[in-house]
Design an enzyme around this catalytic site. Sequence first.
Site, PDB file in Angstrom:
ATOM      1  N   PRO A 266       0.830  -1.203   0.000  1.00 34.40           N
ATOM      2  CA  PRO A 266       0.000   0.000   0.000  1.00 34.40           C
ATOM      3  C   PRO A 266       0.867   1.257   0.000  1.00 34.40           C
ATOM      4  O   PRO A 266       1.825   1.361   0.758  1.00 34.40           O
ATOM      5  CB  PRO A 266      -0.804  -0.131   1.297  1.00 34.40           C
ATOM      6  CG  PRO A 266      -0.842  -1.597   1.579  1.00 34.40           C
ATOM      7  CD  PRO A 266       0.482  -2.118   1.097  1.00 34.40           C
ATOM      8  N   GLU A 267       0.529   2.189  -0.883  1.00 41.31           N
ATOM      9  CA  GLU A 267       1.252   3.449  -0.970  1.00 41.31           C
ATOM     10  C   GLU A 267       0.424   4.548  -0.304  1.00 41.31           C
ATOM     11  O   GLU A 267      -0.592   4.269   0.330  1.00 41.31           O
ATOM     12  CB  GLU A 267       1.567   3.753  -2.441  1.00 41.31           C
ATOM     13  CG  GLU A 267       2.414   2.655  -3.092  1.00 41.31           C
ATOM     14  CD  GLU A 267       2.749   2.921  -4.553  1.00 41.31           C
ATOM     15  OE1 GLU A 267       2.645   4.095  -4.985  1.00 41.31           O
ATOM     16  OE2 GLU A 267       3.123   1.970  -5.271  1.00 41.31           O
TER      17      GLU A 267
ATOM     18  N   LYS B  99       3.697   6.324   4.826  1.00 42.11           N
ATOM     19  CA  LYS B  99       2.866   5.119   4.711  1.00 42.11           C
ATOM     20  C   LYS B  99       2.503   4.553   6.078  1.00 42.11           C
ATOM     21  O   LYS B  99       2.129   3.383   6.196  1.00 42.11           O
ATOM     22  CB  LYS B  99       3.602   4.071   3.871  1.00 42.11           C
ATOM     23  CG  LYS B  99       3.952   4.563   2.464  1.00 42.11           C
ATOM     24  CD  LYS B  99       4.810   3.569   1.707  1.00 42.11           C
ATOM     25  CE  LYS B  99       5.288   4.159   0.382  1.00 42.11           C
ATOM     26  NZ  LYS B  99       6.172   3.226  -0.364  1.00 42.11           N
TER      27      LYS B  99
ATOM     28  N   HIS C 224      -5.486 -15.029   9.701  1.00 41.93           N
ATOM     29  CA  HIS C 224      -4.439 -14.003   9.748  1.00 41.93           C
ATOM     30  C   HIS C 224      -4.908 -12.699  10.393  1.00 41.93           C
ATOM     31  O   HIS C 224      -4.295 -11.648  10.180  1.00 41.93           O
ATOM     32  CB  HIS C 224      -3.904 -13.741   8.338  1.00 41.93           C
ATOM     33  CG  HIS C 224      -3.321 -14.956   7.688  1.00 41.93           C
ATOM     34  ND1 HIS C 224      -2.180 -15.571   8.156  1.00 41.93           N
ATOM     35  CD2 HIS C 224      -3.746 -15.692   6.620  1.00 41.93           C
ATOM     36  CE1 HIS C 224      -1.907 -16.625   7.395  1.00 41.93           C
ATOM     37  NE2 HIS C 224      -2.836 -16.717   6.464  1.00 41.93           N
TER      38      HIS C 224
ATOM     39  N   ARG D  63       1.081 -12.064   5.105  1.00 42.02           N
ATOM     40  CA  ARG D  63       2.525 -12.175   4.892  1.00 42.02           C
ATOM     41  C   ARG D  63       3.342 -11.670   6.081  1.00 42.02           C
ATOM     42  O   ARG D  63       4.553 -11.868   6.129  1.00 42.02           O
ATOM     43  CB  ARG D  63       2.917 -11.426   3.613  1.00 42.02           C
ATOM     44  CG  ARG D  63       2.238 -11.995   2.362  1.00 42.02           C
ATOM     45  CD  ARG D  63       2.621 -11.252   1.110  1.00 42.02           C
ATOM     46  NE  ARG D  63       4.034 -11.431   0.783  1.00 42.02           N
ATOM     47  CZ  ARG D  63       4.630 -10.863  -0.260  1.00 42.02           C
ATOM     48  NH1 ARG D  63       3.934 -10.076  -1.070  1.00 42.02           N
ATOM     49  NH2 ARG D  63       5.909 -11.064  -0.496  1.00 42.02           N
TER      50      ARG D  63
ATOM     51  N   ARG E  16      21.903  15.738  -8.883  1.00 41.89           N
ATOM     52  CA  ARG E  16      21.631  14.327  -8.595  1.00 41.89           C
ATOM     53  C   ARG E  16      21.749  13.513  -9.886  1.00 41.89           C
ATOM     54  O   ARG E  16      21.073  13.802 -10.876  1.00 41.89           O
ATOM     55  CB  ARG E  16      20.237  14.176  -7.992  1.00 41.89           C
ATOM     56  CG  ARG E  16      20.033  12.883  -7.247  1.00 41.89           C
ATOM     57  CD  ARG E  16      18.656  12.881  -6.568  1.00 41.89           C
ATOM     58  NE  ARG E  16      18.469  11.702  -5.760  1.00 41.89           N
ATOM     59  CZ  ARG E  16      18.714  11.626  -4.469  1.00 41.89           C
ATOM     60  NH1 ARG E  16      19.185  12.694  -3.832  1.00 41.89           N
ATOM     61  NH2 ARG E  16      18.513  10.518  -3.802  1.00 41.89           N
TER      62      ARG E  16
ATOM     63  N   ARG F 272      12.764  -2.797  -9.397  1.00 41.07           N
ATOM     64  CA  ARG F 272      11.328  -2.538  -9.521  1.00 41.07           C
ATOM     65  C   ARG F 272      10.968  -2.289 -10.978  1.00 41.07           C
ATOM     66  O   ARG F 272      11.751  -1.751 -11.748  1.00 41.07           O
ATOM     67  CB  ARG F 272      10.923  -1.324  -8.681  1.00 41.07           C
ATOM     68  CG  ARG F 272      11.232  -1.461  -7.206  1.00 41.07           C
ATOM     69  CD  ARG F 272      10.761  -0.244  -6.453  1.00 41.07           C
ATOM     70  NE  ARG F 272      11.128  -0.299  -5.043  1.00 41.07           N
ATOM     71  CZ  ARG F 272      10.783   0.612  -4.148  1.00 41.07           C
ATOM     72  NH1 ARG F 272      10.062   1.654  -4.522  1.00 41.07           N
ATOM     73  NH2 ARG F 272      11.150   0.497  -2.886  1.00 41.07           N
TER      74      ARG F 272
END
Length: 283
Positions: free
Chosen positions: A2-3, A58, A100, A119, A162, A273
Amino acid sequence: MPELPEVETVMRGLQPSMEGVVIARADVNRPDLRWPFPDRMTERLSGRRVLSMRRRSKYILADLDSGETLLVHLGMSGRMTVSGDPLGQFVHSHPQLEKHDHVVFHMDNGARVTFNDPRRFGAMDLLETAKADSHKLLAVLGPEPLGNDFHESHLVSAFKGRRTPVKSALLDQGIIAGLGNIYVCEALFRAGISPRREAGKISTSRVTSLVPIIRQVLQDAIAAGGSSLKDFRQANGELGYFQHTFDVYGREGEPCRRAGCTGTVTRITQSGRSSFYCGKCQR
Protein backbone atom coordinates in the site's frame (compact mmCIF):
# COMPACT_ATOMS: atom_id res chain seq x y z
CA MET A 1 2.64 -2.61 -0.87
CA PRO A 2 0.00 0.00 0.00
CA GLU A 3 1.25 3.45 -0.97
CA LEU A 4 0.21 6.88 0.27
CA PRO A 5 -3.30 6.91 -1.29
CA GLU A 6 -4.13 3.46 0.09
CA VAL A 7 -2.90 4.31 3.59
CA GLU A 8 -4.74 7.65 3.52
CA THR A 9 -7.91 5.86 2.38
CA VAL A 10 -7.65 3.33 5.21
CA MET A 11 -6.94 6.02 7.80
CA ARG A 12 -9.96 8.06 6.71
CA GLY A 13 -12.10 4.94 6.80
CA LEU A 14 -11.01 4.16 10.36
CA GLN A 15 -11.57 7.64 11.77
CA PRO A 16 -15.38 7.45 12.22
CA SER A 17 -15.04 4.23 14.23
CA MET A 18 -11.88 5.06 16.19
CA GLU A 19 -11.26 8.78 16.56
CA GLY A 20 -12.59 10.03 19.89
CA VAL A 21 -13.56 6.47 20.86
CA VAL A 22 -12.23 4.23 23.65
CA ILE A 23 -10.52 0.95 22.80
CA ALA A 24 -12.54 -1.27 25.13
CA ARG A 25 -10.20 -4.19 24.55
CA ALA A 26 -7.28 -5.01 22.28
CA ASP A 27 -6.56 -8.64 21.42
CA VAL A 28 -3.09 -9.54 20.14
CA ASN A 29 -3.12 -13.03 18.65
CA ARG A 30 0.58 -13.60 17.98
CA PRO A 31 3.88 -12.29 19.40
CA ASP A 32 5.09 -10.42 16.35
CA LEU A 33 4.68 -9.22 12.79
CA ARG A 34 7.74 -7.79 11.01
CA TRP A 35 9.15 -7.23 14.49
CA PRO A 36 7.87 -8.10 18.00
CA PHE A 37 4.90 -6.20 19.35
CA PRO A 38 5.77 -3.73 22.13
CA ASP A 39 5.74 -4.97 25.71
CA ARG A 40 2.32 -5.12 27.37
CA MET A 41 0.67 -3.92 24.18
CA THR A 42 -2.77 -5.23 25.14
CA GLU A 43 -2.62 -3.56 28.55
CA ARG A 44 -1.33 -0.27 27.14
CA LEU A 45 -4.10 -0.07 24.53
CA SER A 46 -7.13 -1.40 26.37
CA GLY A 47 -9.24 1.34 27.96
CA ARG A 48 -7.46 4.13 26.11
CA ARG A 49 -9.24 6.76 24.06
CA VAL A 50 -8.04 7.54 20.55
CA LEU A 51 -7.67 11.32 20.54
CA SER A 52 -6.77 11.79 16.90
CA MET A 53 -5.54 9.91 13.85
CA ARG A 54 -3.23 11.00 11.07
CA ARG A 55 -1.02 9.60 8.35
CA ARG A 56 2.73 10.16 7.97
CA SER A 57 4.13 8.73 4.76
CA LYS A 58 2.87 5.12 4.71
CA TYR A 59 2.26 4.97 8.47
CA ILE A 60 -1.01 5.40 10.35
CA LEU A 61 -0.60 7.17 13.69
CA ALA A 62 -3.24 7.14 16.44
CA ASP A 63 -2.63 9.43 19.42
CA LEU A 64 -3.97 7.99 22.69
CA ASP A 65 -5.00 9.69 25.93
CA SER A 66 -2.17 7.85 27.67
CA GLY A 67 0.44 10.05 26.01
CA GLU A 68 1.41 7.27 23.63
CA THR A 69 0.90 6.96 19.89
CA LEU A 70 0.06 3.74 18.11
CA LEU A 71 2.08 3.42 14.90
CA VAL A 72 0.79 1.04 12.23
CA HIS A 73 2.41 -0.01 8.96
CA LEU A 74 0.40 -2.24 6.62
CA GLY A 75 3.47 -3.89 5.10
CA MET A 76 2.89 -5.83 1.87
CA SER A 77 -0.51 -7.39 2.53
CA GLY A 78 -1.90 -5.80 5.68
CA ARG A 79 -5.52 -4.65 5.99
CA MET A 80 -7.37 -2.77 8.69
CA THR A 81 -11.11 -3.27 8.33
CA VAL A 82 -14.11 -2.23 10.39
CA SER A 83 -17.11 -4.41 11.19
CA GLY A 84 -20.19 -3.60 13.24
CA ASP A 85 -22.10 -0.34 13.31
CA PRO A 86 -20.19 2.43 15.13
CA LEU A 87 -23.51 4.09 15.94
CA GLY A 88 -24.52 1.13 18.06
CA GLN A 89 -26.90 -0.82 15.84
CA PHE A 90 -26.16 -4.44 14.95
CA VAL A 91 -23.15 -4.39 17.25
CA HIS A 92 -22.93 -8.17 17.16
CA SER A 93 -22.80 -8.38 13.36
CA HIS A 94 -19.10 -9.16 13.23
CA PRO A 95 -17.71 -11.81 10.87
CA GLN A 96 -15.87 -14.77 12.32
CA LEU A 97 -12.18 -14.07 12.84
CA GLU A 98 -9.88 -15.40 10.13
CA LYS A 99 -6.52 -17.13 10.33
CA HIS A 100 -4.44 -14.00 9.75
CA ASP A 101 -6.41 -11.61 11.97
CA HIS A 102 -3.45 -10.80 14.20
CA VAL A 103 -4.73 -7.78 16.15
CA VAL A 104 -8.33 -6.91 16.99
CA PHE A 105 -9.49 -3.62 18.51
CA HIS A 106 -12.90 -3.82 20.20
CA MET A 107 -14.14 -0.23 20.32
CA ASP A 108 -16.63 0.84 22.98
CA ASN A 109 -19.03 2.13 20.29
CA GLY A 110 -19.62 -1.42 19.06
CA ALA A 111 -17.19 -1.34 16.16
CA ARG A 112 -14.46 -3.93 15.73
CA VAL A 113 -11.27 -3.01 13.90
CA THR A 114 -9.25 -5.97 12.66
CA PHE A 115 -5.65 -5.99 11.44
CA ASN A 116 -5.18 -8.87 8.99
CA ASP A 117 -1.77 -9.57 7.47
CA PRO A 118 -1.12 -12.94 5.75
CA ARG A 119 2.52 -12.18 4.89
CA ARG A 120 3.29 -10.52 8.25
CA PHE A 121 5.41 -7.69 6.80
CA GLY A 122 3.26 -5.18 8.66
CA ALA A 123 4.23 -3.66 11.98
CA MET A 124 2.87 -1.96 15.08
CA ASP A 125 4.63 0.01 17.78
CA LEU A 126 3.80 2.34 20.65
CA LEU A 127 5.69 5.64 20.76
CA GLU A 128 5.80 8.51 23.19
CA THR A 129 3.50 11.05 21.51
CA ALA A 130 5.66 14.05 22.39
CA LYS A 131 8.64 12.42 20.67
CA ALA A 132 6.84 10.55 17.88
CA ASP A 133 8.17 12.73 15.07
CA SER A 134 11.75 12.01 16.17
CA HIS A 135 11.24 8.23 16.08
CA LYS A 136 13.80 6.54 13.83
CA LEU A 137 11.14 5.53 11.28
CA LEU A 138 9.67 9.02 10.99
CA ALA A 139 12.61 11.37 11.51
CA VAL A 140 14.21 10.44 8.17
CA LEU A 141 11.13 11.21 6.08
CA GLY A 142 10.88 14.10 3.67
CA PRO A 143 7.88 16.40 3.31
CA GLU A 144 4.38 15.12 2.65
CA PRO A 145 3.53 15.55 -1.05
CA LEU A 146 0.05 16.82 -0.14
CA GLY A 147 1.39 19.22 2.49
CA ASN A 148 2.63 22.79 2.35
CA ASP A 149 6.29 21.82 2.78
CA PHE A 150 6.32 20.08 -0.60
CA HIS A 151 6.84 22.84 -3.13
CA GLU A 152 8.71 23.60 -6.32
CA SER A 153 11.85 24.98 -4.70
CA HIS A 154 12.17 21.89 -2.50
CA LEU A 155 12.13 19.54 -5.49
CA VAL A 156 14.47 21.71 -7.56
CA SER A 157 16.95 21.75 -4.67
CA ALA A 158 16.63 18.00 -4.07
CA PHE A 159 17.28 17.19 -7.74
CA LYS A 160 20.20 19.59 -8.21
CA GLY A 161 23.33 17.67 -9.18
CA ARG A 162 21.63 14.33 -8.60
CA ARG A 163 22.82 11.67 -11.06
CA THR A 164 20.30 8.98 -10.20
CA PRO A 165 17.28 8.39 -12.47
CA VAL A 166 14.32 10.62 -11.65
CA LYS A 167 12.26 7.53 -10.82
CA SER A 168 14.72 6.58 -8.06
CA ALA A 169 14.85 10.16 -6.79
CA LEU A 170 11.07 10.34 -6.44
CA LEU A 171 11.03 7.04 -4.57
CA ASP A 172 13.59 8.34 -2.07
CA GLN A 173 11.51 8.77 1.10
CA GLY A 174 13.95 11.40 2.32
CA ILE A 175 12.97 13.61 -0.63
CA ILE A 176 9.23 12.95 -0.65
CA ALA A 177 7.40 10.85 1.93
CA GLY A 178 4.94 8.20 0.87
CA LEU A 179 5.41 7.99 -2.89
CA GLY A 180 5.61 4.46 -4.26
CA ASN A 181 6.18 2.72 -7.56
CA ILE A 182 2.66 2.98 -8.95
CA TYR A 183 2.16 6.69 -8.45
CA VAL A 184 5.66 7.69 -9.52
CA CYS A 185 5.10 5.87 -12.84
CA GLU A 186 1.75 7.60 -13.28
CA ALA A 187 3.08 11.05 -12.36
CA LEU A 188 6.05 10.78 -14.71
CA PHE A 189 3.71 9.82 -17.54
CA ARG A 190 1.50 12.85 -16.93
CA ALA A 191 4.61 15.04 -16.84
CA GLY A 192 6.00 13.49 -20.03
CA ILE A 193 9.30 12.66 -18.30
CA SER A 194 11.14 9.38 -18.85
CA PRO A 195 11.90 7.43 -15.66
CA ARG A 196 15.41 6.88 -17.09
CA ARG A 197 16.32 10.57 -17.17
CA GLU A 198 18.87 11.76 -14.60
CA ALA A 199 17.14 13.88 -12.00
CA GLY A 200 19.83 16.55 -12.06
CA LYS A 201 19.58 17.01 -15.83
CA ILE A 202 15.87 17.80 -15.95
CA SER A 203 15.14 21.47 -16.61
CA THR A 204 13.88 23.58 -13.74
CA SER A 205 10.58 24.20 -15.52
CA ARG A 206 9.94 20.47 -15.92
CA VAL A 207 10.90 19.75 -12.31
CA THR A 208 8.53 22.43 -11.04
CA SER A 209 5.74 21.00 -13.21
CA LEU A 210 6.06 17.71 -11.34
CA VAL A 211 4.83 19.17 -8.04
CA PRO A 212 1.20 19.86 -9.04
CA ILE A 213 1.15 16.68 -11.13
CA ILE A 214 2.23 14.52 -8.20
CA ARG A 215 -0.40 16.16 -6.01
CA GLN A 216 -3.12 15.59 -8.60
CA VAL A 217 -2.24 11.93 -9.16
CA LEU A 218 -2.39 11.28 -5.42
CA GLN A 219 -5.65 13.19 -5.02
CA ASP A 220 -7.21 11.28 -7.92
CA ALA A 221 -6.14 7.98 -6.38
CA ILE A 222 -7.50 8.90 -2.94
CA ALA A 223 -10.81 9.94 -4.50
CA ALA A 224 -10.95 6.49 -6.14
CA GLY A 225 -10.28 4.68 -2.87
CA GLY A 226 -6.73 3.73 -3.82
CA SER A 227 -5.56 0.91 -6.08
CA SER A 228 -6.40 -2.75 -5.40
CA LEU A 229 -3.95 -4.98 -7.24
CA LYS A 230 -3.75 -8.01 -4.92
CA ASP A 231 -4.48 -7.57 -1.24
CA PHE A 232 -5.56 -3.99 -0.66
CA ARG A 233 -9.00 -3.30 0.75
CA GLN A 234 -10.48 -0.10 2.13
CA ALA A 235 -11.50 0.00 5.79
CA ASN A 236 -15.02 -1.07 4.84
CA GLY A 237 -13.66 -4.09 2.97
CA GLU A 238 -14.33 -2.68 -0.49
CA LEU A 239 -11.79 -2.58 -3.31
CA GLY A 240 -10.17 0.60 -4.51
CA TYR A 241 -10.65 1.27 -8.21
CA PHE A 242 -7.91 3.69 -9.31
CA GLN A 243 -6.21 0.73 -11.04
CA HIS A 244 -8.88 0.94 -13.74
CA THR A 245 -7.55 4.35 -14.78
CA PHE A 246 -3.81 3.61 -14.86
CA ASP A 247 -2.15 5.30 -17.83
CA VAL A 248 1.01 3.17 -17.81
CA TYR A 249 1.38 1.03 -14.69
CA GLY A 250 0.85 -2.65 -15.52
CA ARG A 251 0.07 -1.86 -19.19
CA GLU A 252 3.20 -3.27 -20.87
CA GLY A 253 2.75 -3.58 -24.64
CA GLU A 254 -0.52 -1.66 -24.70
CA PRO A 255 -1.07 1.56 -26.67
CA CYS A 256 -0.08 4.85 -25.08
CA ARG A 257 -3.12 6.75 -23.85
CA ARG A 258 -1.76 10.22 -24.53
CA ALA A 259 -3.77 11.90 -27.26
CA GLY A 260 -1.91 11.84 -30.58
CA CYS A 261 0.84 9.46 -29.40
CA THR A 262 1.30 6.22 -31.35
CA GLY A 263 3.75 4.66 -28.90
CA THR A 264 3.28 1.64 -26.66
CA VAL A 265 3.92 1.17 -22.96
CA THR A 266 7.31 -0.35 -22.12
CA ARG A 267 8.39 -2.07 -18.92
CA ILE A 268 11.96 -1.85 -17.66
CA THR A 269 13.55 -2.77 -14.33
CA GLN A 270 15.11 -0.04 -12.20
CA SER A 271 16.61 -0.84 -8.81
CA GLY A 272 14.72 -4.12 -8.78
CA ARG A 273 11.33 -2.54 -9.52
CA SER A 274 9.28 -2.42 -12.70
CA SER A 275 8.96 0.94 -14.39
CA PHE A 276 6.24 1.48 -16.99
CA TYR A 277 6.43 4.34 -19.48
CA CYS A 278 5.97 5.35 -23.09
CA GLY A 279 9.35 5.74 -24.75
CA LYS A 280 7.88 7.88 -27.50
CA CYS A 281 6.25 10.71 -25.54
CA GLN A 282 8.17 10.54 -22.26
CA ARG A 283 11.57 12.18 -22.67
